[in-house]
Design an enzyme around this catalytic site. Sequence first.
Site, PDB file in Angstrom:
ATOM      1  N   GLU A 141       0.650  30.125  78.751  1.00  0.00           N
ATOM      2  CA  GLU A 141       0.054  31.408  78.318  1.00  0.00           C
ATOM      3  C   GLU A 141       0.355  32.507  79.327  1.00  0.00           C
ATOM      4  O   GLU A 141       0.450  33.680  78.980  1.00  0.00           O
ATOM      5  CB  GLU A 141      -1.457  31.255  78.184  1.00  0.00           C
ATOM      6  CG  GLU A 141      -1.850  30.253  77.147  1.00  0.00           C
ATOM      7  CD  GLU A 141      -2.481  30.877  75.928  1.00  0.00           C
ATOM      8  OE1 GLU A 141      -3.313  31.756  76.095  1.00  0.00           O
ATOM      9  OE2 GLU A 141      -2.118  30.458  74.812  1.00  0.00           O
ATOM     10  N   CYS A 176       1.383  18.983  72.034  1.00  0.00           N
ATOM     11  CA  CYS A 176       0.611  20.217  72.114  1.00  0.00           C
ATOM     12  C   CYS A 176       1.555  21.362  71.770  1.00  0.00           C
ATOM     13  O   CYS A 176       2.724  21.364  72.194  1.00  0.00           O
ATOM     14  CB  CYS A 176       0.058  20.381  73.532  1.00  0.00           C
ATOM     15  SG  CYS A 176      -0.731  21.978  73.815  1.00  0.00           S
ATOM     16  N   CYS A 218      -1.645  22.736  65.100  1.00  0.00           N
ATOM     17  CA  CYS A 218      -2.407  22.581  66.341  1.00  0.00           C
ATOM     18  C   CYS A 218      -2.660  21.088  66.488  1.00  0.00           C
ATOM     19  O   CYS A 218      -3.250  20.468  65.587  1.00  0.00           O
ATOM     20  CB  CYS A 218      -3.740  23.332  66.229  1.00  0.00           C
ATOM     21  SG  CYS A 218      -4.872  23.047  67.604  1.00  0.00           S
ATOM     22  N   ASP A 261      -3.430  27.685  63.961  1.00  0.00           N
ATOM     23  CA  ASP A 261      -3.488  27.118  65.317  1.00  0.00           C
ATOM     24  C   ASP A 261      -4.696  27.719  66.025  1.00  0.00           C
ATOM     25  O   ASP A 261      -5.213  28.776  65.640  1.00  0.00           O
ATOM     26  CB  ASP A 261      -2.202  27.456  66.101  1.00  0.00           C
ATOM     27  CG  ASP A 261      -2.199  26.825  67.501  1.00  0.00           C
ATOM     28  OD1 ASP A 261      -2.852  25.786  67.708  1.00  0.00           O
ATOM     29  OD2 ASP A 261      -1.547  27.394  68.400  1.00  0.00           O
ATOM     30  N   SER A 262      -5.108  27.062  67.110  1.00  0.00           N
ATOM     31  CA  SER A 262      -6.198  27.606  67.921  1.00  0.00           C
ATOM     32  C   SER A 262      -5.752  28.908  68.601  1.00  0.00           C
ATOM     33  O   SER A 262      -6.584  29.763  68.897  1.00  0.00           O
ATOM     34  CB  SER A 262      -6.613  26.580  68.969  1.00  0.00           C
ATOM     35  OG  SER A 262      -5.483  26.191  69.729  1.00  0.00           O
ATOM     36  N   HIS A 282       1.920  24.257  72.793  1.00  0.00           N
ATOM     37  CA  HIS A 282       2.455  25.085  73.871  1.00  0.00           C
ATOM     38  C   HIS A 282       3.644  24.435  74.584  1.00  0.00           C
ATOM     39  O   HIS A 282       4.453  25.117  75.193  1.00  0.00           O
ATOM     40  CB  HIS A 282       1.381  25.381  74.913  1.00  0.00           C
ATOM     41  CG  HIS A 282       0.389  26.416  74.480  1.00  0.00           C
ATOM     42  ND1 HIS A 282      -0.376  26.274  73.345  1.00  0.00           N
ATOM     43  CD2 HIS A 282       0.048  27.608  75.020  1.00  0.00           C
ATOM     44  CE1 HIS A 282      -1.155  27.338  73.211  1.00  0.00           C
ATOM     45  NE2 HIS A 282      -0.914  28.155  74.211  1.00  0.00           N
TER      46      HIS A 282
HETATM   47  N1  DGL Z   1      -3.067  24.368  70.072  1.00  0.00           N
HETATM   48  C1  DGL Z   1      -3.580  23.357  70.969  1.00  0.00           C
HETATM   49  C2  DGL Z   1      -2.855  22.047  70.717  1.00  0.00           C
HETATM   50  O1  DGL Z   1      -1.800  21.996  70.141  1.00  0.00           O
HETATM   51  C3  DGL Z   1      -3.431  23.763  72.426  1.00  0.00           C
HETATM   52  C4  DGL Z   1      -4.333  24.900  72.858  1.00  0.00           C
HETATM   53  C5  DGL Z   1      -5.816  24.553  72.794  1.00  0.00           C
HETATM   54  O2  DGL Z   1      -6.315  23.759  73.628  1.00  0.00           O
HETATM   55  O3  DGL Z   1      -6.485  25.069  71.903  1.00  0.00           O
HETATM   56  O4  DGL Z   1      -3.363  21.014  71.082  1.00  0.00           O
END
Ligand code: DGL
Length: 274
Positions: free
Chosen positions: A150, A188, A73, A9-10, A190
């Site tokens: 976050e 997403c 992600c 993931d990012s 999050h």
């Molecule tokens: N992990 C990203 C997503 O699921 C969200 C956070 C980001 O913008 O990197 O889209």
Amino acid sequence: MTPTIGVFDSGFGGLTVLRALLCRLPHTRFAFLGDTARLPYGSKSRRTIARYAVQSAQFLVREQGAQFLVIACNTASALALDAIQQAVPVPVLGVIEPGAQAARAASATGDVLVIATDATVQSGAYSAACHSQGLRALEKACPLLVPLVEEGWTAHPITEQVVRVYLDELAAEADARSLHPDTLVLGCTHYPLLRPLIERIAPAGMAVIDSAESTAEAAARLFNGRAAQPDAKDVPEDAEVRCFATDSVEKFERLGSRFLGRAVGRVELIDLGG
Ligand code: DGL
């Protein structure tokens, strides 16, 4: 040797996907990488996202011996799945297809709403995946939600207000297009942490889809050759997980447990370059 699944993931939001995977594949070894130095991906261009995501995927395959990759992600899945698949010699699963399939299973009207990052919405990946499932999708970027999660403000009144504004705008747009949505996809990593809040605010009867569950199900099927129900509701404490981050190791260790549902343990810092 125990096979390894690489999860990427990012940031650490993708731990929601790892959590669902752990409950289904408790005897697998997992290597999770959060590219926290370069988060957020959601506001970046396809080219940059693909470069970052490919480097991350290569780390998991080359350095950690991952035999299977889950791109936990939405943004990287939406914009870089092809690039990752071309760059590594192992099967790669993203979160978009499983999310669209879960939406099809949930929707009676065939109209679904998707909330996601800017980049994911711009890519049109969810609309395309939903369309191929026979669904009409209306997408909305909700860029304020990632920083609120976050910050740990998952039940904060300000977050509630922000979610209300986004959902109201989405409902008005759906009305204007004569859509009758009965399903909302959390597009997403999050957003699953906001699920209780979203379910409370969303119109009665709206099914809320968390693609973490459907992705884990698809991964278990591909990896094991069979579908796997979650073994336990609680995340297995003894399953082998190694976590890596490109920055913010301390924040990852502190906040990661909210996403994973158990302690993340020591997070190892790595450098993937620029
Ligand atoms: N992990 C990203 C997503 O699921 C969200 C956070 C980001 O913008 O990197 O889209």
